[in-house]
Design a protein around this motif. Structure first.
Motif, PDB file in Angstrom:
ATOM      1  N   SER A   1      65.543 -16.148  72.280  1.00 44.78           N
ATOM      2  CA  SER A   1      66.997 -16.299  72.281  1.00 44.78           C
ATOM      3  C   SER A   1      67.700 -14.963  72.075  1.00 44.78           C
TER       4      SER A   1
ATOM      5  N   PRO B   1      56.879 -22.930  68.021  1.00 47.05           N
ATOM      6  CA  PRO B   1      55.800 -22.018  68.378  1.00 47.05           C
ATOM      7  C   PRO B   1      54.997 -21.492  67.199  1.00 47.05           C
TER       8      PRO B   1
ATOM      9  N   CYS C   1      56.588 -15.863  67.479  1.00 49.27           N
ATOM     10  CA  CYS C   1      57.879 -15.981  68.162  1.00 49.27           C
ATOM     11  C   CYS C   1      58.030 -14.805  69.123  1.00 49.27           C
TER      12      CYS C   1
ATOM     13  N   ASN D   1      67.858 -18.471  65.782  1.00 48.48           N
ATOM     14  CA  ASN D   1      67.702 -19.741  66.464  1.00 48.48           C
ATOM     15  C   ASN D   1      67.430 -20.797  65.406  1.00 48.48           C
TER      16      ASN D   1
HETATM   17  S1  SF4 Z   1      60.287 -17.618  70.954  1.00 45.78           S
HETATM   18 FE1  SF4 Z   1      62.123 -18.873  71.123  1.00 45.78          FE
HETATM   19  S2  SF4 Z   1      61.376 -20.950  70.905  1.00 45.78           S
HETATM   20 FE2  SF4 Z   1      59.777 -19.634  70.147  1.00 45.78          FE
HETATM   21  S3  SF4 Z   1      60.131 -19.493  67.919  1.00 45.78           S
HETATM   22 FE3  SF4 Z   1      61.142 -17.760  68.888  1.00 45.78          FE
HETATM   23  S4  SF4 Z   1      63.233 -18.413  69.241  1.00 45.78           S
HETATM   24 FE4  SF4 Z   1      62.000 -20.273  68.860  1.00 45.78          FE
END
Ligand code: SF4
Ligand code: SF4
Lengths: 231, 364
Positions: free
Chosen positions: B298, B287, B294, B273
């Motif tokens: 995704s 985050p 994380c 991502n």
């Molecule tokens: S959980 Fe989703 S939004 Fe959070 S850091 Fe990972 S990929 Fe990015």
């Protein structure tokens, strides 16, 4: 003293032997570094400046060992081509192979006093095939994880399909880890079995992986395999 | 709108300056992940290409992706919706509703057959003929099939549309899945994330709109420019990982000092991502920056990979894999030793028998 005549059976080419010992070192290295990468339980530093990049280095050792191990298969394949002793296929399509497997199994289960002698023990051969399968899974999952940083590269193209097949990269990690333990368990059994064969059955299972040949007092049942007389 | 106007024509009609138009184009270029020498191409496309017609439909989901979308800062979501695309139908953003609205959808599909972009948000649920998700008096499966078969390209927004998302998590009572296999036609652009980053959402649709071309995709159908990097490889906490400095608890000194969250379950090493480089909400944070590992939002099936705050060895369907391995190794070692002892006994017996036989032979 009783006279014993012994015959020399040349079995393993230097290529296979070098491969074998590279494999030993690599598997041990990969296993230990792999455990540390999964769980870096040791607090390596409290100050990044003087940390020595410990986890990074452990990962690099893991990757280096993986590459050396994979490359060493070239030796295995070369030996396979040049030396008939390196390619004693199990005759899995023939009935006698299974009779031999049962023969060996009964002995290992203490239901028989001994099993016939084999240049390459049929049960052991089965287990080596199993090891190759495990190693192959490790390579596929390992390189798939590794090369995902550059999916456009050749590695990404070669191994990229593994991840969606397994349903995600995390699953690939999990399988990689479980199979690693599987290989360790194999190693336990393997080391025990060859030592047992060497010192209790007089089968030169250990020494042949150094010297290349087996020096046996008895005639192994599959001796004809080596010169092609046993079809 | 009979003659579809281009972005530039729209700017002219609204009395906006050339300068602001060019500024918009530069912003678009960078947000699409293109290099600056592509600016002239973008300007050209924005001058000539008619605004792309977009139909945006929603399946099984929480509309969180829209929440993300409307927070896009560059380009502003309002700019995008009002003057960069022709959004003809959207369950959530449209003011209209009811029968006329549905009729308009049908009209749009017929009028722009093979020309409109279909944006799909949410999973498709197929169990029991799809009755668990209805839209406009039909099942969502019906709407999706109809809209998809006439679309130029399809964008699957969010992990739900791409992989099934939370409704596809075990035990998945509605038989939900990503739209890819259901629609069964390409091109489908997967834009996973729960939700995806706002600028990623706008960037992908603008790429399609301006170049009439699908951006280059990876093996999973995701645009490479946004999903080509691991979070772990773009994470600003990576030096702590490399140095072996980890937060062990959410409230320890390491967590406070901003060390790596690997041991708190961070899925960064397996997640692709743009959080690490684009970050969220105009680069405000993401985050990991706010101290939360994380969760791999995704990735396909990430909901089923709970607990999200544990990694291996603790994580896993059978418990701690290293403990299991160690126990198995111990059992093997004991087994080997027992087998060895019994083998010695057996060998002694065998030797005795043989010695006896030998003796008999000598005596004869
Ligand atoms: S959980 Fe989703 S939004 Fe959070 S850091 Fe990972 S990929 Fe990015
Ligand atoms: S916080 Fe997560 S993504 Fe960042 S370095 Fe640590 S493990 Fe990697």
């Amino acid at each position: 003293m009783k006279e014993v005549t012994r015959k020399i059976y040349y079995l393993f080419s230097p290529w296979l032997r070098i491969f074998h010992w590279i494999m030993v070192v690599c598997i041990l290295t990969l296993f230990v570094t792999g455990l540390l990468i999964t769980n870096p339980w040791f607090i390596f530093a409290v100050d990044p400046t003087y940390s020595g990049m410990m986890v990074d280095n452990i990962r690099n050792i893991h990757f280096l060992a993986a590459y050396i191990f994979s490359a060493s298969f070239i030796l295995r394949i070369y030996g396979f081509i040049v030396n008939p002793g390196d390619r004693l296929f199990s005759h899995v399509w023939k009935g006698y192979f299974y009779r031999n497997v049962v023969d060996v199994m009964l002995h290992y289960m203490f239901l028989k006093h001994e099993h016939a002698s084999y240049l390459r023990n049929p049960l052991a051969r089965c287990s080596y095939t199993f090891l190759y399968v495990l190693v192959f899974i490790e390579m596929l999952t390992g390189f798939a994880i590794y090369y995902m940083t550059n999916i456009n590269g050749i590695g990404g193209i070669l191994f990229g399909w593994v991840i969606p097949l397994l349903g995600g990269e995390y699953m690939a990690h999990l399988i990689h880890h479980y199979v690693a333990w599987g290989i360790l368990l194999f190693a336990f059994g393997h080391v025990y079995m060859v030592i047992r064969a060497e010192f209790m059955e007089g089968e030169s299972e250990v020494s042949s992986m150094f010297a290349g040949s087996k020096i046996l007092a008895h005639e192994p049942r599959d001796a004809g395999h080596l010169d092609g007389t046993l079809k | 709108m009979d003659k579809r106007e281009s972005m530039w024509e729209y700017y002219l009609r609204k009395g906006m300056s050339r300068r602001s138009f060019l500024k918009g184009c530069v912003a678009l270029t960078s947000i699409m992940g293109l290099s600056t020498d592509m600016v002239s191409k973008v300007v050209e496309a924005a001058e000539k290409k008619p605004l792309p017609v977009v139909v945006w439909i929603h399946g099984h989901e929480c509309t969180g992706c829209d929440e993300s979308f409307i927070r896009s800062g560059a380009p502003l979501a309002s700019d995008l919706v009002l003057n960069e695309i022709a959004l003809e139908y959207d369950h959530l953003l449209s003011a209209a509703c009811g029968a006329p609205f549905e009729a308009h959808l049908e009209e749009t599909i017929q009028k722009y057959k093979g020309q409109y972009i279909l944006a799909v948000e949410g999973a498709v649920c197929t169990k029991d003929n799809g009755v668990y998700c209805m839209s406009g008096g039909h099942t969502f499966t019906h709407l999706l099939k109809h809209a998809a078969s006439n679309a130029l390209a399809i964008i699957a927004y969010g992990s739900c549309a791409a992989y099934g998302g939370i409704q596809a998590a075990k035990p998945n009572p509605t038989g939900s899945s990503g739209i890819g296999s259901f629609v069964g036609r390409s091109p489908i652009i997967n834009v996973p994330g729960c939700p995806p980053i706002p600028e990623v959402m706008t960037g992908v649709i603008m790429h399609l709109a301006l170049f009439n071309k699908v951006p280059s995709l990876d093996h999973d159908g995701r645009p490479k420019q946004f999903y080509g990097n691991r979070i772990h490889d773009t994470c600003y906490r990576r030096p702590f990982f490399d140095a072996g400095m980890f937060a062990e608890h959410f409230d320890d000194a390491g967590a406070k000092a901003g060390w790596c969250l690997y041991k708190l379950g961070c899925r960064g090493p397996e997640t692709y991502n743009s959080c690490g480089n684009l970050r969220w909400f105009q680069g405000m944070s993401y985050p990991i920056q706010s101290g939360a590992p994380c969760i791999g939002c995704s990735s396909a099936h990430f909901w089923d990979e709970d607990p999200l705050t544990a990694r291996m060895p603790d994580y896993g369907p059978f418990g701690n894999v290293d403990k299991i391995g160690a126990v198995a190794a111990a059992v093997t070692a004991v087994g080997v030793m027992a087998h060895g002892a019994m083998s010695i006994v057996q060998k002694n017996q065998r030797d005795k028998i043989e010695a006896k036989k030998h003796g008999e032979q000598v005596n004869k």
